[in-house]
Scaffold this active site. Sequence first.
Site, short mmCIF file in Angstrom:
data_model
loop_
_atom_site.label_atom_id
_atom_site.label_comp_id
_atom_site.label_asym_id
_atom_site.label_seq_id
_atom_site.Cartn_x
_atom_site.Cartn_y
_atom_site.Cartn_z
N LYS A 1 -23.11 -36.21 -44.33
CA LYS A 1 -22.62 -34.87 -44.62
C LYS A 1 -21.19 -34.76 -44.11
CE LYS A 1 -22.35 -30.99 -42.62
NZ LYS A 1 -21.11 -30.47 -43.29
N GLY B 1 -17.38 -34.19 -33.65
CA GLY B 1 -16.99 -32.79 -33.80
C GLY B 1 -16.91 -32.10 -32.45
N GLU C 1 -19.29 -38.00 -30.52
CA GLU C 1 -17.90 -37.97 -30.05
C GLU C 1 -17.42 -36.54 -30.16
OE1 GLU C 1 -13.71 -38.43 -31.35
OE2 GLU C 1 -14.44 -40.48 -31.60
N CYS D 1 -8.78 -36.30 -32.04
CA CYS D 1 -9.65 -36.17 -30.87
C CYS D 1 -9.05 -36.84 -29.64
CB CYS D 1 -11.02 -36.76 -31.17
SG CYS D 1 -10.99 -38.49 -31.72
N GLU E 1 -9.51 -26.90 -25.35
CA GLU E 1 -8.90 -27.76 -26.36
C GLU E 1 -8.23 -26.90 -27.44
OE1 GLU E 1 -10.19 -31.73 -28.85
OE2 GLU E 1 -11.64 -30.10 -28.69
#
Length: 539
Positions: free
Chosen positions: A203, A254, A276, A310, A408
Amino acid sequence: MSAQNPAAGGPTVDGPHDPEHDPRASYALEPDYTAALTARVLSTSGRSAEVRSPMDDAPLAHIPQSTDEDVAEAFARARRAQVAWSRTSLDHRSTLLLRLHDLILDRQDEIIDLIQLESGKARKHAFDEPLHVALTARYYARTAHQHLDTRRKIGVVPGLTRVEVNRIPKGVVGIISPWNYPFTMALCDGLPALLAGNAVVAKPDHQTMLSALLAVELLEQAGFPKDLWQVVAGPGTHIGPEMIERADYICFTGSTATGRIIAKGCADRLIGCSLELGGKNPLLVLRDADLERAAEGAVRASFSNSGQLCVSMERLFVADQVYDRFVERFVARTQALTLGATLEWGNDMGPLISQQQLDTVTAHVDDAVAKGARVLTGGKARPDLAPYFYEPTILENVSPDMTCFGNETFGPVVSLYRFHDEADAIARANDGQYGLNASIYSRDGDRARAIARMIKCGTVNINEAFAATFASLDAPMGGMRESGMGRRQGGEGILRYTETQSVATQRLLRFAPQFGMSDEAYAKVMTSNLRLMKKLGRP
């Protein structure tokens, strides 16, 4: 900062159909091209969702949406295909990966165009994606036997106990991939899963489905069975639980918040997962650093893919002794970046992916400025370049009461901090809940490596921003603490998709009294054997 005006171009961009008279029309991509890609989504709902380019808000495609029944059917097809696939030889699977390697390099211009149109990133950053996937395909193809061959282990009785360890595929792996690296993240976690004998139900993020679907087309052209890799589409809150309910393993990239939900769902079913997640990554410039190299690396570390990476840096800790000289170089290099929303080479940074991402970046900077932070460069949106463009931004005087201090941002915003004592810099780098990636600049490699061991991050780069670890496919990559669990790349990146099976063959001696021996005598014999094995140095 110099800028280029938005423009369209490239091999996948032709004159559109007239949108007034053709509802399938797209300003950026021909409908026949997108229809061939979106046909790979398993969907019977009759519903679709429009996706638009962050470069100029032009429509790209309508993505069919999957139902619960579609997800169930995707897993059913994948399971049937996996049974046959698991019986193919490892050499055959490796051959297909090497074919994929060549196909990706042959069609890289098309891949890069599509990545840019969907994500908005600069061309040089889009190029990183086919490069990384080709590296991944080649690495696992060349090391397949190293990771997956049956291995002999030490038996309990030398010469009489033969022990082998097999690697058995999990079955069907569910992969939920993000938008920021839509081609890389769609494929790089799935390739080792296929090599290990699994099938995949994927997905991809709804904003970048086309890049992921082109990846599936390339898999089929390389010779992978058609049903082996299924694609479903829809809101993560709906499709995600349906996948967790059916998968034998989940791989997710994500946010930390979503990662927690997935981990709980997998725990309920007692299946494994690799996650992750987020990061607030630190870069340390030590007093003996090469400042030109550090400034160049800090620009890439902070602003590659507009900071939507990331492993990119959002916190820079710079030694007092070199702070002013480093900042001068860092600001100058940042201001020299070329900004633009085009498909051409030459831009250093493109726009953000969406209005939501732009709103987050704007809110973080505005909050920091309102509470006393100083903007050294950037600090504003640039709608003249693209709808979601925000200038690369460097902040000073960021304090813990500001949103961007510990949260973040995931955008082109970085905060600068002085330090005098390296122990203090290490403590501040480890502050917070994240632990994904770090970078250290120093001319003393031994000292930098010693400091790296004190940094609570899954990867640490020395005299490089992030590419050294991320591109070294033989080394594992992933996060500590709330930046995730599990690893991609290297042996860990493929063994996560397997079950370990131990097979022991016993010759002559059985593990029980024999030849009329009593239980007590058997116990004494075994005790003597244990003492003997220790004297002989046996493990």
